[in-house]
Each structure stands twice: as C-alpha cells, then as structure tokens.
Design a protein around this motif. Sequence first.
Motif, PDB file in Angstrom:
ATOM      1  N   TYR A   1       0.811  -1.226   0.000  1.00  7.16           N
ATOM      2  CA  TYR A   1       0.000   0.000   0.000  1.00  7.16           C
ATOM      3  C   TYR A   1       0.840   1.269   0.000  1.00  7.16           C
ATOM      4  CZ  TYR A   1      -3.580  -3.401   1.036  1.00  7.16           C
ATOM      5  OH  TYR A   1      -4.416  -4.486   0.970  1.00  7.16           O
ATOM      6  N   VAL A   2       2.172   1.126  -0.061  1.00  4.57           N
ATOM      7  CA  VAL A   2       3.061   2.283   0.057  1.00  4.57           C
ATOM      8  C   VAL A   2       3.418   2.921  -1.283  1.00  4.57           C
ATOM      9  CG1 VAL A   2       5.333   3.053   0.890  1.00  4.57           C
ATOM     10  CG2 VAL A   2       3.961   1.466   2.274  1.00  4.57           C
TER      11      VAL A   2
ATOM     12  N   GLY B   1      -3.424  -0.164  -4.195  1.00  5.33           N
ATOM     13  CA  GLY B   1      -2.666  -1.313  -3.712  1.00  5.33           C
ATOM     14  C   GLY B   1      -1.878  -1.867  -4.882  1.00  5.33           C
ATOM     15  N   SER B   2      -0.610  -2.170  -4.642  1.00  7.96           N
ATOM     16  CA  SER B   2       0.264  -2.687  -5.683  1.00  7.96           C
ATOM     17  C   SER B   2       0.480  -4.182  -5.475  1.00  7.96           C
ATOM     18  CB  SER B   2       1.603  -1.942  -5.655  1.00  7.96           C
ATOM     19  OG  SER B   2       2.469  -2.462  -6.630  1.00  7.96           O
ATOM     20  N   LEU B   3       0.001  -4.991  -6.418  1.00  7.03           N
ATOM     21  CA  LEU B   3       0.176  -6.435  -6.335  1.00  7.03           C
ATOM     22  C   LEU B   3       1.598  -6.778  -6.745  1.00  7.03           C
ATOM     23  CD1 LEU B   3      -2.915  -5.897  -6.645  1.00  7.03           C
ATOM     24  CD2 LEU B   3      -3.058  -8.110  -7.728  1.00  7.03           C
ATOM     25  N   TRP B   4       2.210  -7.665  -5.988  1.00  5.89           N
ATOM     26  CA  TRP B   4       3.574  -8.067  -6.327  1.00  5.89           C
ATOM     27  C   TRP B   4       3.893  -9.408  -5.697  1.00  5.89           C
ATOM     28  CZ3 TRP B   4       3.417  -7.089  -1.401  1.00  5.89           C
ATOM     29  CH2 TRP B   4       4.525  -7.075  -0.579  1.00  5.89           C
TER      30      TRP B   4
ATOM     31  N   GLY C   1     -10.586   0.874   1.475  1.00  3.72           N
ATOM     32  CA  GLY C   1     -11.160   2.112   0.970  1.00  3.72           C
ATOM     33  C   GLY C   1     -10.456   2.646  -0.262  1.00  3.72           C
ATOM     34  N   LEU C   2      -9.667   1.824  -0.920  1.00  2.00           N
ATOM     35  CA  LEU C   2      -8.949   2.226  -2.131  1.00  2.00           C
ATOM     36  C   LEU C   2      -9.677   1.662  -3.341  1.00  2.00           C
ATOM     37  CD1 LEU C   2      -5.358   1.418  -0.804  1.00  2.00           C
ATOM     38  CD2 LEU C   2      -6.559   3.616  -0.737  1.00  2.00           C
ATOM     39  N   ASP C   3      -9.504   2.291  -4.508  1.00  2.00           N
ATOM     40  CA  ASP C   3     -10.259   1.849  -5.668  1.00  2.00           C
ATOM     41  C   ASP C   3      -9.402   1.565  -6.894  1.00  2.00           C
ATOM     42  OD1 ASP C   3      -9.552   4.380  -6.477  1.00  2.00           O
ATOM     43  OD2 ASP C   3     -11.590   5.073  -6.859  1.00  2.00           O
ATOM     44  N   ARG C   4      -8.100   1.344  -6.681  1.00  2.00           N
ATOM     45  CA  ARG C   4      -7.218   1.063  -7.814  1.00  2.00           C
ATOM     46  C   ARG C   4      -6.179   0.022  -7.423  1.00  2.00           C
ATOM     47  NH1 ARG C   4      -4.614   5.474  -8.127  1.00  2.00           N
ATOM     48  NH2 ARG C   4      -2.448   4.848  -8.161  1.00  2.00           N
ATOM     49  N   ALA C   5      -5.921  -0.896  -8.349  1.00  2.00           N
ATOM     50  CA  ALA C   5      -4.863  -1.885  -8.186  1.00  2.00           C
ATOM     51  C   ALA C   5      -3.800  -1.638  -9.246  1.00  2.00           C
ATOM     52  CB  ALA C   5      -5.421  -3.301  -8.325  1.00  2.00           C
ATOM     53  N   GLU C   6      -2.566  -1.800  -8.872  1.00  2.00           N
ATOM     54  CA  GLU C   6      -1.423  -1.646  -9.769  1.00  2.00           C
ATOM     55  C   GLU C   6      -0.674  -2.967  -9.810  1.00  2.00           C
ATOM     56  OE1 GLU C   6      -0.080   1.169 -11.355  1.00  2.00           O
ATOM     57  OE2 GLU C   6      -1.626   2.566 -10.674  1.00  2.00           O
ATOM     58  N   ILE C   7      -0.043  -3.245 -10.930  1.00  2.00           N
ATOM     59  CA  ILE C   7       0.805  -4.431 -11.036  1.00  2.00           C
ATOM     60  C   ILE C   7       1.842  -4.194 -12.123  1.00  2.00           C
ATOM     61  CG2 ILE C   7      -0.660  -5.665 -12.699  1.00  2.00           C
ATOM     62  CD1 ILE C   7      -0.017  -8.221 -10.984  1.00  2.00           C
ATOM     63  N   GLY C   8       3.013  -4.736 -11.937  1.00  2.00           N
ATOM     64  CA  GLY C   8       4.052  -4.709 -12.960  1.00  2.00           C
ATOM     65  C   GLY C   8       4.272  -6.128 -13.463  1.00  2.00           C
ATOM     66  N   VAL C   9       4.455  -6.284 -14.755  1.00  2.00           N
ATOM     67  CA  VAL C   9       4.687  -7.611 -15.332  1.00  2.00           C
ATOM     68  C   VAL C   9       5.836  -7.509 -16.336  1.00  2.00           C
ATOM     69  CG1 VAL C   9       2.887  -7.315 -17.089  1.00  2.00           C
ATOM     70  CG2 VAL C   9       3.630  -9.618 -16.446  1.00  2.00           C
ATOM     71  N   GLU C  10       6.765  -8.439 -16.212  1.00  2.00           N
ATOM     72  CA  GLU C  10       7.895  -8.441 -17.130  1.00  2.00           C
ATOM     73  C   GLU C  10       7.408  -8.600 -18.567  1.00  2.00           C
ATOM     74  OE1 GLU C  10      11.619 -10.543 -15.928  1.00  2.00           O
ATOM     75  OE2 GLU C  10      10.291 -11.332 -14.345  1.00  2.00           O
ATOM     76  N   LEU C  11       8.019  -7.850 -19.480  1.00  2.00           N
ATOM     77  CA  LEU C  11       7.648  -7.965 -20.887  1.00  2.00           C
ATOM     78  C   LEU C  11       7.910  -9.382 -21.400  1.00  2.00           C
ATOM     79  CD1 LEU C  11       8.898  -4.589 -22.424  1.00  2.00           C
ATOM     80  CD2 LEU C  11       6.656  -5.166 -21.471  1.00  2.00           C
TER      81      LEU C  11
ATOM     82  N   MET D   1       0.747  -1.809 -15.123  1.00  2.00           N
ATOM     83  CA  MET D   1      -0.673  -1.966 -15.439  1.00  2.00           C
ATOM     84  C   MET D   1      -1.501  -1.530 -14.240  1.00  2.00           C
ATOM     85  SD  MET D   1      -0.435  -5.709 -17.303  1.00  2.00           S
ATOM     86  CE  MET D   1      -1.921  -5.494 -18.312  1.00  2.00           C
ATOM     87  N   HIS D   2      -2.717  -1.081 -14.501  1.00  2.00           N
ATOM     88  CA  HIS D   2      -3.634  -0.734 -13.405  1.00  2.00           C
ATOM     89  C   HIS D   2      -5.047  -1.123 -13.761  1.00  2.00           C
ATOM     90  CE1 HIS D   2      -3.954   3.629 -15.160  1.00  2.00           C
ATOM     91  NE2 HIS D   2      -4.481   2.746 -15.940  1.00  2.00           N
ATOM     92  N   LYS D   3      -5.862  -1.141 -12.701  1.00  2.00           N
ATOM     93  CA  LYS D   3      -7.275  -1.481 -12.861  1.00  2.00           C
ATOM     94  C   LYS D   3      -8.075  -0.671 -11.857  1.00  2.00           C
ATOM     95  CE  LYS D   3     -10.451  -5.402 -12.352  1.00  2.00           C
ATOM     96  NZ  LYS D   3     -10.529  -6.856 -12.029  1.00  2.00           N
ATOM     97  N   LYS D   4      -9.137  -0.075 -12.324  1.00  2.00           N
ATOM     98  CA  LYS D   4     -10.087   0.620 -11.452  1.00  2.00           C
ATOM     99  C   LYS D   4     -10.971  -0.448 -10.805  1.00  2.00           C
ATOM    100  CE  LYS D   4     -12.339   4.493 -10.295  1.00  2.00           C
ATOM    101  NZ  LYS D   4     -11.804   5.419  -9.347  1.00  2.00           N
ATOM    102  N   LEU D   5     -11.052  -0.446  -9.493  1.00  2.00           N
ATOM    103  CA  LEU D   5     -11.833  -1.447  -8.762  1.00  2.00           C
ATOM    104  C   LEU D   5     -13.188  -0.864  -8.350  1.00  2.00           C
ATOM    105  CD1 LEU D   5      -9.024  -2.782  -6.403  1.00  2.00           C
ATOM    106  CD2 LEU D   5      -9.707  -3.657  -8.638  1.00  2.00           C
ATOM    107  N   THR D   6     -14.208  -1.702  -8.399  1.00  2.00           N
ATOM    108  CA  THR D   6     -15.539  -1.260  -7.979  1.00  2.00           C
ATOM    109  C   THR D   6     -16.126  -2.267  -7.016  1.00  2.00           C
ATOM    110  OG1 THR D   6     -16.520  -2.375  -9.880  1.00  2.00           O
ATOM    111  CG2 THR D   6     -16.020  -0.044 -10.115  1.00  2.00           C
TER     112      THR D   6
END
Length: 162
Positions: free
Chosen positions: A65-66, A72-75, A104-114, A157-162
Amino acid sequence: MSAVVVDLKVRDLADADLAACGFAGSKLHLTQVAKELDRARRGEVDYLAVCAKTDLPLAIGGIDYVPYPGAGSLWQLSVQPALQSCGIGTVLIGAAEQRILARGLDRAEIGVELSNPRARALYERLGYVAYDERLEAWDQQNPDGSITRYETVCAQMHKKLT
C-alpha cells in the motif's frame, strides 16, 4: 474427461508457511517474503496464501500500500508450477482486489515483465490496462548460491476497482 473441483480458501500468509513456499522462489526470495510478513504485521502490506484442504499454500502474493498513493500494488505473485492455468492465480488476484477495496482504495497496480506474456494475458483478461514501461531490478540467487542483480523491463498496469 471430467473436471476436478477443489475448494480453495484465501488467508493471510504466516511465517510457518514459508517452508512450503519453495515454489515461489529461492531461499533469498523467501527471506524477503519473511521481511514482508513483518511489514504485514505493521499494516503496510497484506500477504496472502491460496490454500486447499491441506491448508498448504498453492499460491502466494502480496499487496503493498506504500508505492502508489490511493492504490494497492500487487507483487510477488506465484502459483505452484504444476497448478498454473487452473484458475488459482485468478482467485489470488480477486482476493487481493477485495483487500484493496476493504482499505477504501479503488485502484490496483501491477508490474509484469515484458518477457512474461502468459501473466500479462491473465492480467489483461482480468481488466488490467498497461500505461507505462519501467526498468526494474532486484537481487536474485543463482543455482550455485551466488547473488546477482537482475534487471528487466516491466509493463506497468492498473485497474479501477468497484
């Protein structure tokens, strides 16, 4: 051919689970995961395990979450190799997204190797959209036990969460 249905549960990863998580990476990586569990106890991250009836982790992954305010960043997502493409990664990501929403957050982030098109295809199927590319680096343990610096380019990459 008939399908096999397995009940899965998602719970917090515990220190005692680390011995069963060799599928996720080297001894060095699991040492880092142990440090992340300390951060989880401080509320900075969540670290999840997907388990079947045995309660042993079949997949693990974290949410930090930092790094991204408001997200929130998935890793460090990993599924047992023999169980990949069985939907377990989708269960893990869905549970991670629910944890992000619960904060209470509405976005997820993630990085993926090419160089990992299978993972990227999964994230895209789940609604993640690429918006940038970044050079990332981390220490990795080689089979001979030596440590080297690994560098790669990741699609952000990111995604708006609902």
